[in-house]
Design a protein around this motif. Structure first.
Motif, PDB file in Angstrom:
ATOM      1  N   GLN A  79      49.837  41.041  48.038  1.00 38.01           N
ATOM      2  CA  GLN A  79      49.952  39.683  48.524  1.00 38.01           C
ATOM      3  C   GLN A  79      49.514  38.686  47.461  1.00 38.01           C
ATOM      4  O   GLN A  79      48.901  39.043  46.460  1.00 38.01           O
ATOM      5  CB  GLN A  79      49.097  39.512  49.791  1.00 38.01           C
ATOM      6  N   PHE A  80      49.793  37.426  47.717  1.00 34.22           N
ATOM      7  CA  PHE A  80      49.411  36.370  46.784  1.00 34.22           C
ATOM      8  C   PHE A  80      47.895  36.185  46.789  1.00 34.22           C
ATOM      9  O   PHE A  80      47.263  36.170  47.836  1.00 34.22           O
ATOM     10  CB  PHE A  80      50.087  35.062  47.174  1.00 34.22           C
ATOM     11  N   THR A  81      47.328  36.078  45.603  1.00 35.10           N
ATOM     12  CA  THR A  81      45.891  35.807  45.457  1.00 35.10           C
ATOM     13  C   THR A  81      45.724  34.631  44.504  1.00 35.10           C
ATOM     14  O   THR A  81      46.314  34.636  43.418  1.00 35.10           O
ATOM     15  CB  THR A  81      45.151  37.021  44.867  1.00 35.10           C
ATOM     16  N   PRO A  82      44.950  33.606  44.889  1.00 28.69           N
ATOM     17  CA  PRO A  82      44.716  32.486  43.955  1.00 28.69           C
ATOM     18  C   PRO A  82      44.206  32.993  42.615  1.00 28.69           C
ATOM     19  O   PRO A  82      43.372  33.907  42.563  1.00 28.69           O
ATOM     20  CB  PRO A  82      43.653  31.649  44.675  1.00 28.69           C
ATOM     21  N   VAL A  83      44.693  32.410  41.537  1.00 25.22           N
ATOM     22  CA  VAL A  83      44.377  32.881  40.188  1.00 25.22           C
ATOM     23  C   VAL A  83      42.874  33.040  39.926  1.00 25.22           C
ATOM     24  O   VAL A  83      42.457  34.045  39.354  1.00 25.22           O
ATOM     25  CB  VAL A  83      45.010  31.941  39.136  1.00 25.22           C
ATOM     26  N   PRO A  84      42.012  32.101  40.341  1.00 25.43           N
ATOM     27  CA  PRO A  84      40.586  32.263  40.010  1.00 25.43           C
ATOM     28  C   PRO A  84      39.955  33.519  40.595  1.00 25.43           C
ATOM     29  O   PRO A  84      38.916  33.969  40.099  1.00 25.43           O
ATOM     30  CB  PRO A  84      39.935  31.009  40.608  1.00 25.43           C
ATOM     31  N   TYR A  85      40.555  34.092  41.628  1.00 30.22           N
ATOM     32  CA  TYR A  85      39.934  35.221  42.318  1.00 30.22           C
ATOM     33  C   TYR A  85      40.591  36.553  41.989  1.00 30.22           C
ATOM     34  O   TYR A  85      40.218  37.588  42.540  1.00 30.22           O
ATOM     35  CB  TYR A  85      39.952  34.991  43.838  1.00 30.22           C
ATOM     36  N   LYS A  86      41.572  36.560  41.095  1.00 31.32           N
ATOM     37  CA  LYS A  86      42.203  37.813  40.698  1.00 31.32           C
ATOM     38  C   LYS A  86      41.280  38.593  39.757  1.00 31.32           C
ATOM     39  O   LYS A  86      40.393  38.029  39.125  1.00 31.32           O
ATOM     40  CB  LYS A  86      43.531  37.530  39.985  1.00 31.32           C
ATOM     41  N   ILE A  87      41.504  39.907  39.685  1.00 24.83           N
ATOM     42  CA  ILE A  87      40.762  40.734  38.736  1.00 24.83           C
ATOM     43  C   ILE A  87      41.749  41.579  37.949  1.00 24.83           C
ATOM     44  O   ILE A  87      42.784  41.995  38.473  1.00 24.83           O
ATOM     45  CB  ILE A  87      39.726  41.643  39.437  1.00 24.83           C
ATOM     46  N   GLY A  88      41.414  41.828  36.686  1.00 28.20           N
ATOM     47  CA  GLY A  88      42.283  42.649  35.851  1.00 28.20           C
ATOM     48  C   GLY A  88      42.086  44.129  36.132  1.00 28.20           C
ATOM     49  O   GLY A  88      41.155  44.543  36.816  1.00 28.20           O
ATOM     50  N   GLU A  89      42.988  44.939  35.562  1.00 30.34           N
ATOM     51  CA  GLU A  89      42.930  46.381  35.802  1.00 30.34           C
ATOM     52  C   GLU A  89      41.648  46.995  35.242  1.00 30.34           C
ATOM     53  O   GLU A  89      41.057  47.882  35.860  1.00 30.34           O
ATOM     54  CB  GLU A  89      44.151  47.056  35.170  1.00 30.34           C
ATOM     55  N   ASP A  90      41.217  46.527  34.057  1.00 28.69           N
ATOM     56  CA  ASP A  90      40.003  47.089  33.458  1.00 28.69           C
ATOM     57  C   ASP A  90      38.786  46.833  34.339  1.00 28.69           C
ATOM     58  O   ASP A  90      37.978  47.734  34.586  1.00 28.69           O
ATOM     59  CB  ASP A  90      39.765  46.500  32.066  1.00 28.69           C
ATOM     60  N   LEU A  91      38.652  45.587  34.810  1.00 26.97           N
ATOM     61  CA  LEU A  91      37.515  45.255  35.668  1.00 26.97           C
ATOM     62  C   LEU A  91      37.603  46.005  36.993  1.00 26.97           C
ATOM     63  O   LEU A  91      36.590  46.468  37.523  1.00 26.97           O
ATOM     64  CB  LEU A  91      37.464  43.752  35.908  1.00 26.97           C
ATOM     65  N   ASP A  92      38.808  46.152  37.506  1.00 28.84           N
ATOM     66  CA  ASP A  92      39.003  46.883  38.760  1.00 28.84           C
ATOM     67  C   ASP A  92      38.503  48.317  38.616  1.00 28.84           C
ATOM     68  O   ASP A  92      37.772  48.829  39.474  1.00 28.84           O
ATOM     69  CB  ASP A  92      40.488  46.869  39.135  1.00 28.84           C
ATOM     70  N   ARG A  93      38.877  48.976  37.516  1.00 25.89           N
ATOM     71  CA  ARG A  93      38.441  50.357  37.296  1.00 25.89           C
ATOM     72  C   ARG A  93      36.928  50.437  37.116  1.00 25.89           C
ATOM     73  O   ARG A  93      36.272  51.333  37.650  1.00 25.89           O
ATOM     74  CB  ARG A  93      39.142  50.949  36.077  1.00 25.89           C
ATOM     75  N   GLU A  94      36.372  49.496  36.357  1.00 26.04           N
ATOM     76  CA  GLU A  94      34.929  49.543  36.097  1.00 26.04           C
ATOM     77  C   GLU A  94      34.131  49.334  37.376  1.00 26.04           C
ATOM     78  O   GLU A  94      33.150  50.038  37.633  1.00 26.04           O
ATOM     79  CB  GLU A  94      34.558  48.491  35.052  1.00 26.04           C
ATOM     80  N   LEU A  95      34.548  48.383  38.205  1.00 23.40           N
ATOM     81  CA  LEU A  95      33.843  48.153  39.466  1.00 23.40           C
ATOM     82  C   LEU A  95      34.016  49.345  40.405  1.00 23.40           C
ATOM     83  O   LEU A  95      33.078  49.709  41.123  1.00 23.40           O
ATOM     84  CB  LEU A  95      34.372  46.881  40.131  1.00 23.40           C
ATOM     85  N   SER A  96      35.191  49.962  40.392  1.00 21.94           N
ATOM     86  CA  SER A  96      35.407  51.134  41.241  1.00 21.94           C
ATOM     87  C   SER A  96      34.488  52.275  40.830  1.00 21.94           C
ATOM     88  O   SER A  96      33.928  52.980  41.669  1.00 21.94           O
ATOM     89  CB  SER A  96      36.872  51.589  41.163  1.00 21.94           C
ATOM     90  N   GLN A  97      34.295  52.451  39.515  1.00 18.81           N
ATOM     91  CA  GLN A  97      33.393  53.497  39.023  1.00 18.81           C
ATOM     92  C   GLN A  97      31.951  53.201  39.429  1.00 18.81           C
ATOM     93  O   GLN A  97      31.207  54.104  39.830  1.00 18.81           O
ATOM     94  CB  GLN A  97      33.506  53.622  37.507  1.00 18.81           C
ATOM     95  N   LEU A  98      31.548  51.935  39.320  1.00 20.73           N
ATOM     96  CA  LEU A  98      30.197  51.562  39.718  1.00 20.73           C
ATOM     97  C   LEU A  98      29.983  51.822  41.207  1.00 20.73           C
ATOM     98  O   LEU A  98      28.934  52.320  41.621  1.00 20.73           O
ATOM     99  CB  LEU A  98      29.936  50.087  39.408  1.00 20.73           C
ATOM    100  N   ARG A  99      31.004  51.484  42.004  1.00 20.23           N
ATOM    101  CA  ARG A  99      30.872  51.633  43.451  1.00 20.23           C
ATOM    102  C   ARG A  99      30.713  53.091  43.857  1.00 20.23           C
ATOM    103  O   ARG A  99      29.915  53.417  44.751  1.00 20.23           O
ATOM    104  CB  ARG A  99      32.109  51.041  44.133  1.00 20.23           C
ATOM    105  N   VAL A 100      31.445  53.994  43.202  1.00 24.34           N
ATOM    106  CA  VAL A 100      31.416  55.412  43.577  1.00 24.34           C
ATOM    107  C   VAL A 100      30.009  55.991  43.437  1.00 24.34           C
ATOM    108  O   VAL A 100      29.551  56.759  44.271  1.00 24.34           O
ATOM    109  CB  VAL A 100      32.413  56.213  42.718  1.00 24.34           C
TER     110      VAL A 100
END
Length: 275
Positions: A79-100
């Motif tokens: 879905q559409f997400t306002p630009v200021p709140y989007k995250i890149g793939e690298d940050l997405d992976r890093e946060l996912s690793q931290l969360r696990v």
């Protein structure tokens, strides 16, 4: 040496007392983060309302929410997400690793400038990125109060334990391991290593890194080479996974910190196995 240890112990003891009496600014930040994450988690099925909630709070830069299966629910991937709140793939992976690997709420600094700070919680699974100056203003704090890494109420405990350790060093008989006690041998077939009488169980990734370091013993092995050996080529260039893994491996190889350094950091280049 003993005199220096006595002096260090006294300084740390005074620091522990002062720290215990001084208000911890991160306690207020924790309370704020608990309230924010609860409000955002309640809106996990309404991503549009999460966006409005973020736009209303100048202290929050972005937020990432996952469901119970570990799938990212916000920002939505389709879905559409306002630009200021989007995250890149690298940050997405890093946060996912931290969360696990997360077992309790924790602050993370992923921005080298220290301007932003992530607060991540395992349940509900959510990471909120705060703009530090705006968060300080929202909490009515002077600028710079949240500059140091958060340590919470354990700051005084850590300093007190450190002072006791320094005093123990001063009075404990000083002994050094004999050369044979520090000799390192790698046993790939047994997935372990030995340093004298100490036997260290190794994970497959530990083993891959040590095999490469031993093959190039005395020479620098770059971080890229170590990432290729331990993680394959699918890694983030700015990730700290290697540094954190090496720190854990060092603790395994010298749990009581009584042996010579085995894996040496070569600043700006990589690591080498000391021979």
């Amino acid at each position: 040496m003993r005199r220096l240890a006595y002096l260090l112990g006294a300084i740390l003891a005074v620091g522990a007392i002062a720290t215990a009496l001084w208000p911890d600014p991160w306690a207020a930040a924790d309370r704020r983060a608990v309230a924010d994450t609860a409000r955002l988690a309640a809106l996990i099925d309404q991503p549009d309302r999460i966006g409005w909630r973020l736009s209303e709070d100048p202290a929050i830069a972005r937020a990432v929410l996952w469901d119970d299966k570990g799938d990212r629910r916000y920002p939505p991937t389709e879905q559409f997400t306002p630009v200021p709140y989007k995250i890149g793939e690298d940050l997405d992976r890093e946060l996912s690793q931290l969360r696990v690997g997360l077992t309790q709420p924790q602050w993370f600094r992923l921005d080298a400038t220290g301007r932003t700070q992530f607060h991540c919680r395992p349940a509900p699974a959510i990471c909120v990125e705060y703009l530090r100056p705006q968060l300080e203003a929202a909490l009515s704090m002077p600028p710079g109060q949240l500059l140091d890494d958060p340590t919470g109420p354990w700051r005084a405990v850590v300093l007190a334990l450190a002072s006791l350790a320094a005093l123990a060093v001063a009075i404990w008989p000083q002994t050094k391991p004999t050369p044979t006690e520090a000799v390192f041998h790698l046993h790939p077939d047994r997935h372990c290593a030995t340093r004298g009488t100490l036997e260290i169980a190794l994970t497959p990734r530990d083993l891959k890194l040590l095999i490469l370091l031993q093959a190039r013993a005395g020479a620098v092995v770059t971080k890229d080479e170590l990432y290729d050996a331990g993680w394959g080529r699918d890694f983030m260039p700015n990730s700290r996974a290697l540094d954190q893994h090496i720190a854990t491996l060092r603790r395994k190889l010298d749990p009581d910190k009584s042996r010579p350094v085995l894996i040496e950091t070569v600043r700006g280049a990589g690591y080498k196995l000391v021979v």
